[in-house]
Design a protein around this motif. Structure first.
Motif, PDB file in Angstrom:
ATOM      1  N   PHE A  20       0.827  -1.216   0.000  1.00 62.53           N
ATOM      2  CA  PHE A  20       0.000   0.000   0.000  1.00 62.53           C
ATOM      3  C   PHE A  20       0.852   1.253   0.000  1.00 62.53           C
ATOM      4  O   PHE A  20       1.865   1.347   0.673  1.00 62.53           O
ATOM      5  CB  PHE A  20      -0.967  -0.012   1.201  1.00 62.53           C
ATOM      6  CG  PHE A  20      -0.281  -0.041   2.543  1.00 62.53           C
ATOM      7  CD1 PHE A  20       0.244  -1.222   3.047  1.00 62.53           C
ATOM      8  CD2 PHE A  20      -0.149   1.119   3.305  1.00 62.53           C
ATOM      9  CE1 PHE A  20       0.888  -1.260   4.281  1.00 62.53           C
ATOM     10  CE2 PHE A  20       0.495   1.097   4.544  1.00 62.53           C
ATOM     11  CZ  PHE A  20       1.017  -0.095   5.029  1.00 62.53           C
ATOM     12  N   ASP A  21       0.391   2.213  -0.797  1.00 65.23           N
ATOM     13  CA  ASP A  21       1.003   3.533  -0.849  1.00 65.23           C
ATOM     14  C   ASP A  21       0.620   4.291   0.431  1.00 65.23           C
ATOM     15  O   ASP A  21      -0.386   3.979   1.064  1.00 65.23           O
ATOM     16  CB  ASP A  21       0.451   4.232  -2.102  1.00 65.23           C
ATOM     17  CG  ASP A  21       0.804   5.693  -2.149  1.00 65.23           C
ATOM     18  OD1 ASP A  21       1.999   6.019  -2.187  1.00 65.23           O
ATOM     19  OD2 ASP A  21      -0.134   6.537  -2.129  1.00 65.23           O
ATOM     20  N   LEU A  22       1.447   5.268   0.811  1.00 62.98           N
ATOM     21  CA  LEU A  22       1.129   6.024   2.028  1.00 62.98           C
ATOM     22  C   LEU A  22       0.379   7.332   1.717  1.00 62.98           C
ATOM     23  O   LEU A  22      -0.808   7.436   1.968  1.00 62.98           O
ATOM     24  CB  LEU A  22       2.403   6.312   2.831  1.00 62.98           C
ATOM     25  CG  LEU A  22       3.139   5.081   3.395  1.00 62.98           C
ATOM     26  CD1 LEU A  22       4.340   5.500   4.225  1.00 62.98           C
ATOM     27  CD2 LEU A  22       2.203   4.220   4.244  1.00 62.98           C
ATOM     28  N   ASP A  23       1.071   8.321   1.116  1.00 59.77           N
ATOM     29  CA  ASP A  23       0.440   9.625   0.889  1.00 59.77           C
ATOM     30  C   ASP A  23      -0.762   9.537  -0.039  1.00 59.77           C
ATOM     31  O   ASP A  23      -0.653   9.057  -1.163  1.00 59.77           O
ATOM     32  CB  ASP A  23       1.454  10.596   0.272  1.00 59.77           C
ATOM     33  CG  ASP A  23       2.453  11.078   1.298  1.00 59.77           C
ATOM     34  OD1 ASP A  23       2.151  12.053   1.988  1.00 59.77           O
ATOM     35  OD2 ASP A  23       3.527  10.458   1.427  1.00 59.77           O
ATOM     36  N   GLY A  24      -1.890  10.007   0.430  1.00 59.67           N
ATOM     37  CA  GLY A  24      -3.090  10.026  -0.408  1.00 59.67           C
ATOM     38  C   GLY A  24      -3.820   8.691  -0.402  1.00 59.67           C
ATOM     39  O   GLY A  24      -4.917   8.576  -0.946  1.00 59.67           O
ATOM     40  N   THR A  25      -3.208   7.669   0.205  1.00 60.96           N
ATOM     41  CA  THR A  25      -3.841   6.344   0.242  1.00 60.96           C
ATOM     42  C   THR A  25      -4.048   5.905   1.697  1.00 60.96           C
ATOM     43  O   THR A  25      -5.164   5.921   2.191  1.00 60.96           O
ATOM     44  CB  THR A  25      -2.997   5.289  -0.510  1.00 60.96           C
ATOM     45  OG1 THR A  25      -2.763   5.734  -1.846  1.00 60.96           O
ATOM     46  CG2 THR A  25      -3.694   3.938  -0.546  1.00 60.96           C
ATOM     47  N   PHE A  26      -2.950   5.562   2.377  1.00 58.14           N
ATOM     48  CA  PHE A  26      -3.100   5.171   3.798  1.00 58.14           C
ATOM     49  C   PHE A  26      -3.214   6.415   4.683  1.00 58.14           C
ATOM     50  O   PHE A  26      -3.895   6.423   5.700  1.00 58.14           O
ATOM     51  CB  PHE A  26      -1.900   4.317   4.232  1.00 58.14           C
ATOM     52  CG  PHE A  26      -1.991   3.852   5.664  1.00 58.14           C
ATOM     53  CD1 PHE A  26      -2.953   2.927   6.030  1.00 58.14           C
ATOM     54  CD2 PHE A  26      -1.131   4.340   6.634  1.00 58.14           C
ATOM     55  CE1 PHE A  26      -3.063   2.501   7.347  1.00 58.14           C
ATOM     56  CE2 PHE A  26      -1.226   3.918   7.947  1.00 58.14           C
ATOM     57  CZ  PHE A  26      -2.186   2.996   8.307  1.00 58.14           C
ATOM     58  N   SER A 166       4.197  12.465  -7.520  1.00 54.72           N
ATOM     59  CA  SER A 166       3.193  11.958  -6.574  1.00 54.72           C
ATOM     60  C   SER A 166       2.184  13.074  -6.357  1.00 54.72           C
ATOM     61  O   SER A 166       2.256  14.119  -7.005  1.00 54.72           O
ATOM     62  CB  SER A 166       3.839  11.548  -5.254  1.00 54.72           C
ATOM     63  OG  SER A 166       4.153  12.681  -4.487  1.00 54.72           O
ATOM     64  N   ASN A 167       1.266  12.885  -5.424  1.00 53.24           N
ATOM     65  CA  ASN A 167       0.293  13.948  -5.183  1.00 53.24           C
ATOM     66  C   ASN A 167       0.909  15.158  -4.483  1.00 53.24           C
ATOM     67  O   ASN A 167       0.299  16.212  -4.424  1.00 53.24           O
ATOM     68  CB  ASN A 167      -0.915  13.407  -4.387  1.00 53.24           C
ATOM     69  CG  ASN A 167      -0.508  12.792  -3.071  1.00 53.24           C
ATOM     70  OD1 ASN A 167       0.558  12.182  -2.955  1.00 53.24           O
ATOM     71  ND2 ASN A 167      -1.325  12.942  -2.067  1.00 53.24           N
ATOM     72  N   ILE A 168       2.154  15.037  -3.993  1.00 51.69           N
ATOM     73  CA  ILE A 168       2.780  16.170  -3.293  1.00 51.69           C
ATOM     74  C   ILE A 168       4.187  16.521  -3.790  1.00 51.69           C
ATOM     75  O   ILE A 168       4.604  17.672  -3.678  1.00 51.69           O
ATOM     76  CB  ILE A 168       2.863  15.903  -1.763  1.00 51.69           C
ATOM     77  CG1 ILE A 168       3.450  14.509  -1.487  1.00 51.69           C
ATOM     78  CG2 ILE A 168       1.508  16.077  -1.102  1.00 51.69           C
ATOM     79  CD1 ILE A 168       3.777  14.273  -0.033  1.00 51.69           C
ATOM     80  N   GLY A 201      -3.071   2.264  -4.405  1.00 51.11           N
ATOM     81  CA  GLY A 201      -2.422   3.572  -4.485  1.00 51.11           C
ATOM     82  C   GLY A 201      -3.406   4.645  -4.909  1.00 51.11           C
ATOM     83  O   GLY A 201      -4.617   4.398  -4.971  1.00 51.11           O
ATOM     84  N   ASP A 202      -2.883   5.835  -5.216  1.00 46.97           N
ATOM     85  CA  ASP A 202      -3.797   6.949  -5.515  1.00 46.97           C
ATOM     86  C   ASP A 202      -3.408   7.877  -6.662  1.00 46.97           C
ATOM     87  O   ASP A 202      -4.204   8.708  -7.058  1.00 46.97           O
ATOM     88  CB  ASP A 202      -3.978   7.827  -4.274  1.00 46.97           C
ATOM     89  CG  ASP A 202      -2.742   8.681  -4.012  1.00 46.97           C
ATOM     90  OD1 ASP A 202      -1.662   8.109  -3.759  1.00 46.97           O
ATOM     91  OD2 ASP A 202      -2.839   9.916  -4.127  1.00 46.97           O
ATOM     92  N   SER A 203      -2.153   7.806  -7.180  1.00 49.29           N
ATOM     93  CA  SER A 203      -1.764   8.866  -8.127  1.00 49.29           C
ATOM     94  C   SER A 203      -0.783   8.404  -9.210  1.00 49.29           C
ATOM     95  O   SER A 203      -0.403   7.232  -9.247  1.00 49.29           O
ATOM     96  CB  SER A 203      -1.218  10.074  -7.358  1.00 49.29           C
ATOM     97  OG  SER A 203      -0.139   9.701  -6.565  1.00 49.29           O
ATOM     98  N   PRO A 204      -0.351   9.316 -10.118  1.00 50.82           N
ATOM     99  CA  PRO A 204       0.487   8.905 -11.242  1.00 50.82           C
ATOM    100  C   PRO A 204       1.755   8.141 -10.855  1.00 50.82           C
ATOM    101  O   PRO A 204       2.212   7.284 -11.607  1.00 50.82           O
ATOM    102  CB  PRO A 204       0.851  10.229 -11.923  1.00 50.82           C
ATOM    103  CG  PRO A 204      -0.279  11.131 -11.600  1.00 50.82           C
ATOM    104  CD  PRO A 204      -0.710  10.752 -10.224  1.00 50.82           C
ATOM    105  N   ASN A 205       2.320   8.406  -9.683  1.00 48.01           N
ATOM    106  CA  ASN A 205       3.536   7.664  -9.339  1.00 48.01           C
ATOM    107  C   ASN A 205       3.234   6.201  -8.970  1.00 48.01           C
ATOM    108  O   ASN A 205       4.135   5.404  -8.777  1.00 48.01           O
ATOM    109  CB  ASN A 205       4.344   8.371  -8.229  1.00 48.01           C
ATOM    110  CG  ASN A 205       3.674   8.301  -6.879  1.00 48.01           C
ATOM    111  OD1 ASN A 205       2.462   8.122  -6.783  1.00 48.01           O
ATOM    112  ND2 ASN A 205       4.450   8.444  -5.834  1.00 48.01           N
ATOM    113  N   ASP A 206       1.955   5.861  -8.911  1.00 46.93           N
ATOM    114  CA  ASP A 206       1.567   4.466  -8.686  1.00 46.93           C
ATOM    115  C   ASP A 206       1.362   3.723  -9.998  1.00 46.93           C
ATOM    116  O   ASP A 206       1.132   2.507  -9.997  1.00 46.93           O
ATOM    117  CB  ASP A 206       0.256   4.402  -7.880  1.00 46.93           C
ATOM    118  CG  ASP A 206       0.414   5.016  -6.506  1.00 46.93           C
ATOM    119  OD1 ASP A 206       1.284   4.551  -5.764  1.00 46.93           O
ATOM    120  OD2 ASP A 206      -0.316   5.972  -6.188  1.00 46.93           O
ATOM    121  N   SER A 207       1.441   4.463 -11.116  1.00 42.14           N
ATOM    122  CA  SER A 207       1.125   3.874 -12.422  1.00 42.14           C
ATOM    123  C   SER A 207       1.888   2.565 -12.710  1.00 42.14           C
ATOM    124  O   SER A 207       1.275   1.567 -13.098  1.00 42.14           O
ATOM    125  CB  SER A 207       1.371   4.922 -13.510  1.00 42.14           C
ATOM    126  OG  SER A 207       1.377   4.335 -14.765  1.00 42.14           O
TER     127      SER A 207
HETATM  128 MG   LIG Z   1       0.244   8.527  -3.066  1.00 45.11          MG
END
Ligand SMILES: [Mg+2]
Length: 256
Positions: A20-26, A166-168, A201-207
Protein backbone atom coordinates in the motif's frame (compact mmCIF):
# COMPACT_ATOMS: atom_id res chain seq x y z
CA UNK A 1 -11.82 0.76 -13.83
CA UNK A 2 -14.24 -1.53 -12.09
CA UNK A 3 -15.56 -1.33 -8.56
CA UNK A 4 -13.60 -3.36 -6.00
CA UNK A 5 -16.74 -5.41 -5.40
CA UNK A 6 -16.27 -6.77 -8.96
CA UNK A 7 -13.00 -8.47 -7.94
CA UNK A 8 -13.21 -12.24 -8.08
CA UNK A 9 -13.70 -13.57 -4.55
CA UNK A 10 -11.35 -16.51 -5.20
CA UNK A 11 -8.59 -14.09 -6.37
CA UNK A 12 -8.99 -12.03 -3.22
CA UNK A 13 -8.95 -15.14 -1.05
CA UNK A 14 -5.53 -16.02 -2.55
CA UNK A 15 -4.10 -12.67 -1.42
CA UNK A 16 -1.34 -13.12 1.14
CA UNK A 17 0.19 -9.67 1.01
CA UNK A 18 -1.08 -6.14 0.70
CA UNK A 19 1.24 -3.50 -0.66
CA UNK A 20 0.00 0.00 0.00
CA UNK A 21 1.00 3.53 -0.85
CA UNK A 22 1.13 6.02 2.03
CA UNK A 23 0.44 9.62 0.89
CA UNK A 24 -3.09 10.03 -0.41
CA UNK A 25 -3.84 6.34 0.24
CA UNK A 26 -3.10 5.17 3.80
CA UNK A 27 -2.55 8.73 5.02
CA UNK A 28 -4.93 11.44 3.90
CA UNK A 29 -6.00 14.77 5.32
CA UNK A 30 -2.62 15.28 7.04
CA UNK A 31 -2.93 12.60 9.72
CA UNK A 32 -3.03 8.85 10.07
CA UNK A 33 -6.56 7.99 11.15
CA UNK A 34 -6.68 5.66 14.12
CA UNK A 35 -9.27 3.53 12.23
CA UNK A 36 -6.90 3.12 9.26
CA UNK A 37 -4.01 2.17 11.55
CA UNK A 38 -6.28 -0.26 13.34
CA UNK A 39 -7.31 -1.93 10.05
CA UNK A 40 -3.63 -2.29 9.14
CA UNK A 41 -2.92 -3.93 12.48
CA UNK A 42 -5.88 -6.31 11.99
CA UNK A 43 -4.65 -7.24 8.51
CA UNK A 44 -1.24 -8.10 9.84
CA UNK A 45 -2.66 -10.04 12.76
CA UNK A 46 -4.74 -12.05 10.28
CA UNK A 47 -1.49 -13.30 8.72
CA UNK A 48 -1.54 -11.11 5.60
CA UNK A 49 1.87 -9.52 4.98
CA UNK A 50 1.62 -5.73 5.16
CA UNK A 51 4.13 -3.84 3.04
CA UNK A 52 4.19 -0.04 2.83
CA UNK A 53 5.46 1.27 -0.52
CA UNK A 54 6.32 4.94 -0.58
CA UNK A 55 8.38 7.77 -1.96
CA UNK A 56 8.97 8.94 1.60
CA UNK A 57 12.52 9.16 2.99
CA UNK A 58 14.84 6.64 4.56
CA UNK A 59 14.58 8.34 7.94
CA UNK A 60 10.81 7.96 8.04
CA UNK A 61 10.96 4.37 6.75
CA UNK A 62 13.33 3.47 9.53
CA UNK A 63 10.67 4.40 12.07
CA UNK A 64 7.91 2.68 10.06
CA UNK A 65 9.91 -0.57 9.94
CA UNK A 66 10.70 -0.30 13.64
CA UNK A 67 7.28 0.55 15.09
CA UNK A 68 4.38 0.19 12.67
CA UNK A 69 2.34 -3.00 12.21
CA UNK A 70 4.11 -3.73 8.89
CA UNK A 71 6.27 -6.60 7.71
CA UNK A 72 8.37 -4.38 5.45
CA UNK A 73 8.60 -0.95 3.91
CA UNK A 74 9.83 -0.05 0.42
CA UNK A 75 11.04 3.55 0.48
CA UNK A 76 12.28 6.36 -1.73
CA UNK A 77 10.46 4.84 -4.72
CA UNK A 78 12.26 1.53 -4.57
CA UNK A 79 15.78 2.58 -3.56
CA UNK A 80 15.59 0.17 -0.63
CA UNK A 81 13.44 -1.94 1.60
CA UNK A 82 13.65 -2.27 5.35
CA UNK A 83 12.20 -5.10 7.35
CA UNK A 84 12.41 -6.11 10.95
CA UNK A 85 13.66 -9.57 11.81
CA UNK A 86 13.50 -10.26 15.50
CA UNK A 87 14.76 -6.98 16.88
CA UNK A 88 16.99 -6.05 13.95
CA UNK A 89 16.16 -3.82 10.99
CA UNK A 90 17.45 -5.47 7.81
CA UNK A 91 18.31 -2.85 5.16
CA UNK A 92 18.53 -3.84 1.49
CA UNK A 93 19.59 -0.99 -0.81
CA UNK A 94 19.84 -0.89 -4.61
CA UNK A 95 23.05 1.18 -4.67
CA UNK A 96 25.95 0.14 -2.45
CA UNK A 97 25.92 2.15 0.78
CA UNK A 98 29.51 3.37 0.30
CA UNK A 99 28.50 5.18 -2.92
CA UNK A 100 26.06 7.44 -1.06
CA UNK A 101 28.05 10.66 -0.85
CA UNK A 102 29.13 10.62 -4.51
CA UNK A 103 25.58 9.78 -5.53
CA UNK A 104 24.16 12.68 -3.54
CA UNK A 105 26.55 15.12 -5.26
CA UNK A 106 25.21 13.98 -8.63
CA UNK A 107 21.62 14.57 -7.49
CA UNK A 108 22.46 18.01 -6.13
CA UNK A 109 23.99 19.15 -9.42
CA UNK A 110 20.87 18.00 -11.28
CA UNK A 111 18.70 20.02 -8.90
CA UNK A 112 20.95 23.07 -9.50
CA UNK A 113 20.34 22.68 -13.23
CA UNK A 114 16.55 22.47 -12.77
CA UNK A 115 16.61 25.47 -10.41
CA UNK A 116 18.29 27.57 -13.10
CA UNK A 117 15.13 27.20 -15.21
CA UNK A 118 12.61 27.34 -12.36
CA UNK A 119 14.15 29.38 -9.57
CA UNK A 120 11.18 29.34 -7.18
CA UNK A 121 11.24 25.56 -6.64
CA UNK A 122 11.85 24.27 -3.14
CA UNK A 123 12.97 20.90 -1.93
CA UNK A 124 10.49 18.93 0.14
CA UNK A 125 10.68 19.54 3.87
CA UNK A 126 11.56 15.85 4.36
CA UNK A 127 14.65 16.15 2.10
CA UNK A 128 17.17 16.01 5.01
CA UNK A 129 15.95 12.51 5.82
CA UNK A 130 16.38 11.21 2.26
CA UNK A 131 19.32 9.10 1.08
CA UNK A 132 18.81 8.19 -2.56
CA UNK A 133 16.55 10.79 -4.12
CA UNK A 134 15.63 14.42 -4.34
CA UNK A 135 12.04 15.47 -3.70
CA UNK A 136 10.78 18.75 -5.10
CA UNK A 137 7.73 20.04 -3.28
CA UNK A 138 4.81 20.60 -5.65
CA UNK A 139 1.78 20.46 -3.38
CA UNK A 140 2.74 19.78 0.22
CA UNK A 141 3.92 23.21 1.34
CA UNK A 142 4.15 24.85 -2.10
CA UNK A 143 2.09 24.94 -5.25
CA UNK A 144 3.76 24.05 -8.55
CA UNK A 145 1.84 24.03 -11.82
CA UNK A 146 1.39 20.57 -13.40
CA UNK A 147 2.93 21.81 -16.71
CA UNK A 148 6.12 22.78 -14.86
CA UNK A 149 6.14 19.40 -13.13
CA UNK A 150 5.82 17.64 -16.51
CA UNK A 151 8.65 19.75 -17.93
CA UNK A 152 10.86 18.82 -14.96
CA UNK A 153 10.24 15.15 -15.82
CA UNK A 154 11.57 15.87 -19.32
CA UNK A 155 14.68 17.62 -17.99
CA UNK A 156 15.41 14.67 -15.69
CA UNK A 157 14.98 12.21 -18.52
CA UNK A 158 17.43 14.17 -20.71
CA UNK A 159 19.97 14.06 -17.84
CA UNK A 160 19.67 10.30 -17.48
CA UNK A 161 17.70 10.52 -14.26
CA UNK A 162 14.34 9.03 -13.41
CA UNK A 163 11.49 11.00 -11.95
CA UNK A 164 7.94 10.44 -10.74
CA UNK A 165 5.13 12.78 -9.73
CA UNK A 166 3.19 11.96 -6.57
CA UNK A 167 0.29 13.95 -5.18
CA UNK A 168 2.78 16.17 -3.29
CA UNK A 169 6.32 15.76 -4.70
CA UNK A 170 8.42 15.12 -7.76
CA UNK A 171 10.93 12.45 -6.81
CA UNK A 172 14.16 12.26 -8.81
CA UNK A 173 16.79 9.53 -8.72
CA UNK A 174 19.47 7.75 -10.73
CA UNK A 175 19.50 4.03 -11.29
CA UNK A 176 17.57 1.27 -12.90
CA UNK A 177 15.33 0.50 -9.99
CA UNK A 178 11.70 1.13 -9.24
CA UNK A 179 9.04 0.37 -6.71
CA UNK A 180 7.78 -2.74 -8.51
CA UNK A 181 11.25 -4.38 -8.64
CA UNK A 182 11.89 -3.74 -4.96
CA UNK A 183 8.35 -4.83 -4.05
CA UNK A 184 8.85 -8.11 -5.89
CA UNK A 185 12.12 -8.61 -3.99
CA UNK A 186 10.25 -8.17 -0.70
CA UNK A 187 7.50 -10.59 -1.77
CA UNK A 188 10.17 -13.18 -2.68
CA UNK A 189 11.53 -12.91 0.86
CA UNK A 190 8.16 -14.31 1.95
CA UNK A 191 7.99 -16.88 -0.85
CA UNK A 192 5.21 -14.95 -2.62
CA UNK A 193 4.67 -13.77 -6.19
CA UNK A 194 2.78 -10.81 -7.59
CA UNK A 195 -0.46 -12.74 -8.10
CA UNK A 196 -0.65 -13.40 -4.37
CA UNK A 197 -0.54 -9.71 -3.60
CA UNK A 198 -2.80 -6.72 -3.97
CA UNK A 199 -1.61 -3.14 -4.49
CA UNK A 200 -3.46 0.03 -3.57
CA UNK A 201 -2.42 3.57 -4.48
CA UNK A 202 -3.80 6.95 -5.52
CA UNK A 203 -1.76 8.87 -8.13
CA UNK A 204 0.49 8.90 -11.24
CA UNK A 205 3.54 7.66 -9.34
CA UNK A 206 1.57 4.47 -8.69
CA UNK A 207 1.13 3.87 -12.42
CA UNK A 208 3.93 1.24 -12.77
CA UNK A 209 2.58 -0.62 -9.72
CA UNK A 210 -0.96 -0.51 -11.14
CA UNK A 211 0.40 -1.97 -14.38
CA UNK A 212 2.50 -4.59 -12.62
CA UNK A 213 0.09 -6.15 -10.13
CA UNK A 214 -2.85 -8.15 -11.48
CA UNK A 215 -4.90 -7.02 -8.50
CA UNK A 216 -4.40 -3.26 -8.49
CA UNK A 217 -6.71 -0.83 -6.75
CA UNK A 218 -6.94 2.95 -6.79
CA UNK A 219 -8.66 4.97 -4.10
CA UNK A 220 -11.35 7.10 -5.71
CA UNK A 221 -9.19 10.23 -6.11
CA UNK A 222 -7.15 8.36 -8.78
CA UNK A 223 -9.90 9.32 -11.24
CA UNK A 224 -8.57 12.94 -11.11
CA UNK A 225 -5.44 11.78 -12.95
CA UNK A 226 -7.11 9.71 -15.67
CA UNK A 227 -5.69 11.98 -18.41
CA UNK A 228 -2.03 11.75 -17.40
CA UNK A 229 -1.65 8.28 -15.91
CA UNK A 230 -0.40 5.55 -18.24
CA UNK A 231 -1.62 2.51 -16.27
CA UNK A 232 -4.89 2.90 -14.46
CA UNK A 233 -5.66 0.51 -11.60
CA UNK A 234 -8.01 -2.32 -12.53
CA UNK A 235 -10.30 -1.53 -9.62
CA UNK A 236 -11.34 1.60 -7.79
CA UNK A 237 -12.87 2.24 -4.38
CA UNK A 238 -15.92 4.45 -3.81
CA UNK A 239 -14.17 6.49 -1.16
CA UNK A 240 -11.09 8.71 -1.21
CA UNK A 241 -7.76 8.42 0.59
CA UNK A 242 -7.59 6.38 3.76
CA UNK A 243 -11.37 5.81 3.66
CA UNK A 244 -10.74 4.02 0.35
CA UNK A 245 -7.92 2.01 1.97
CA UNK A 246 -10.30 0.95 4.75
CA UNK A 247 -13.00 0.09 2.20
CA UNK A 248 -10.56 -2.33 0.52
CA UNK A 249 -9.51 -3.92 3.82
CA UNK A 250 -13.18 -4.45 4.75
CA UNK A 251 -13.75 -6.04 1.33
CA UNK A 252 -10.79 -8.40 1.84
CA UNK A 253 -12.16 -9.46 5.22
CA UNK A 254 -15.66 -9.91 3.76
CA UNK A 255 -14.32 -12.65 1.44
CA UNK A 256 -12.93 -14.69 4.32
MG1 LIG B 1 0.24 8.53 -3.07
Amino acid sequence: MKSITDMSVSDVQKVQAILFDLDGTFVSGDVIKSEAYNKLEKLRNSGIKTIAVTGRPAGWCDLIARWWPVDAVVGENGAFFYKKVNKKIIRETYHPLDSLSKYQNKLNSLFDKISKKYDSLTLASDQPFRNWDIAIDIAEESNVDIDIALDILKICESEGARAAISNIHINIWFGDYNKEMMSLKVLKEYGLGKSEAIYIGDSPNDSPMFGYFPLSVGVNSVTKYEEIISNLPKYVTNKDGSDGFMELVDFIFSTK
